[in-house]
Design an enzyme around this catalytic site. Structure first.
Site, PDB file in Angstrom:
ATOM      1  N   PHE A  23       0.779  -1.174  -0.002  1.00  0.00           N
ATOM      2  CA  PHE A  23      -0.072  -0.062  -0.018  1.00  0.00           C
ATOM      3  C   PHE A  23       0.773   1.131   0.122  1.00  0.00           C
ATOM      4  O   PHE A  23       1.689   1.478   0.934  1.00  0.00           O
ATOM      5  CB  PHE A  23      -0.900   0.120   1.431  1.00  0.00           C
ATOM      6  CG  PHE A  23      -1.710   1.208   1.347  1.00  0.00           C
ATOM      7  CD1 PHE A  23      -2.687   1.527   0.281  1.00  0.00           C
ATOM      8  CD2 PHE A  23      -1.486   2.306   2.287  1.00  0.00           C
ATOM      9  CE1 PHE A  23      -3.630   2.637   0.739  1.00  0.00           C
ATOM     10  CE2 PHE A  23      -2.348   3.285   2.403  1.00  0.00           C
ATOM     11  CZ  PHE A  23      -3.305   3.448   1.632  1.00  0.00           C
TER      12      PHE A  23
ATOM     13  N   GLU B 162      12.105   2.505   2.472  1.00  0.00           N
ATOM     14  CA  GLU B 162      11.635   2.763   3.662  1.00  0.00           C
ATOM     15  C   GLU B 162      12.335   3.015   4.924  1.00  0.00           C
ATOM     16  O   GLU B 162      11.754   3.130   6.035  1.00  0.00           O
ATOM     17  CB  GLU B 162      10.392   1.858   3.958  1.00  0.00           C
ATOM     18  CG  GLU B 162       9.353   1.737   2.661  1.00  0.00           C
ATOM     19  CD  GLU B 162       8.904   2.697   2.102  1.00  0.00           C
ATOM     20  OE1 GLU B 162       8.119   3.722   2.820  1.00  0.00           O
ATOM     21  OE2 GLU B 162       9.194   3.032   0.871  1.00  0.00           O
TER      22      GLU B 162
END
Length: 221
Positions: A6, A87
């Site tokens: 996502f 990330e």
């Protein structure tokens, strides 16, 4: 085996990995905020950029894009390794439900992992915290790093949210503030906008047609 990723920030327009399916949808009780420092992509340690993270707020929703990766453990491993490197400034993983567009009552995906940041400047060195819009606009207008300008990150997100049909009021207002700092007029986006509603109450009137997907793993840039 299959997992879903996502995206609510740069993954919306630039996933950066091979995927098999793309689904527009949202997560509940989170909103997109620009409270995370980026010092290696769109900023530097001396002049950090402001990029997206999530703030937990009951009753709101955050629209984005889920990407499906199929093909066995090796493809999943490669995608996950790439995403974990990308990330690296997010220090928190939270399990949430993912809802498909037009199906707000029942989650299409459960056990979704979302990368965000702990809202604590002491324990999380990358957390900048909120600031007045004018201050954030000045920071975004001037920060740049190895991957480009902070302002381009914001403008690309603005266009990407328009493209998926769910603009974010915060993104729009912040982009206006950055353009004001830079002396830019216009944004290249049609004037008729479909702004994102943030309250789950507005979704209750829709009739859900549930077609559950498989369990997923998801994260964001």
């Amino acid at each position: 085996m299959v997992f879903w990723v996502f995206g609510y920030g740069s993954l919306v327009w630039n996933p950066g990995f091979e995927y098999d399916e793309k689904v527009i949808g949202f997560i509940k009780d989170y909103r997109r905020v620009f409270d995370l420092a980026c010092i290696d992509h769109r900023g530097t340690p001396e002049s950090p950029a402001r990029t997206c993270t999530l703030e937990n707020v009951e009753g709101v929703i955050c629209w984005g894009v889920a990407y499906c990766v199929r093909g066995g453990p090796e493809r999943e491993r490669l995608a996950m390794e790439y995403l974990e490197r990308r990330e690296c400034e997010y220090d928190k993983k939270t399990l949430v439900d993912f809802y498909k567009e037009g199906e707000p009552s029942q989650p299409a995906l459960t056990g979704v992992v979302v990368f965000a940041s702990t809202p604590d400047k002491v324990s999380n060195k990358y957390y900048l915290g909120p600031a007045p819009l004018e201050e954030m606009a000045r920071q975004i207008a001037t920060a740049h790093g190895p991957c480009g300008n902070n302002r381009d990150y914001l403008f690309l997100l603005e266009k990407a949210m328009f493209a998926i049909g769910h603009e974010d009021d915060m993104v729009i207002e912040l982009a206006k503030g950055v353009r004001k700092v830079l002396g830019i007029t216009g944004n290249g986006i049609p004037t008729e906008r479909k702004r994102t509603g943030t309250s789950t109450k507005a979704l209750k009137s829709l009739t859900p047609v549930l077609r559950p997907l498989q369990e997923a793993v998801a994260m964001d840039s």
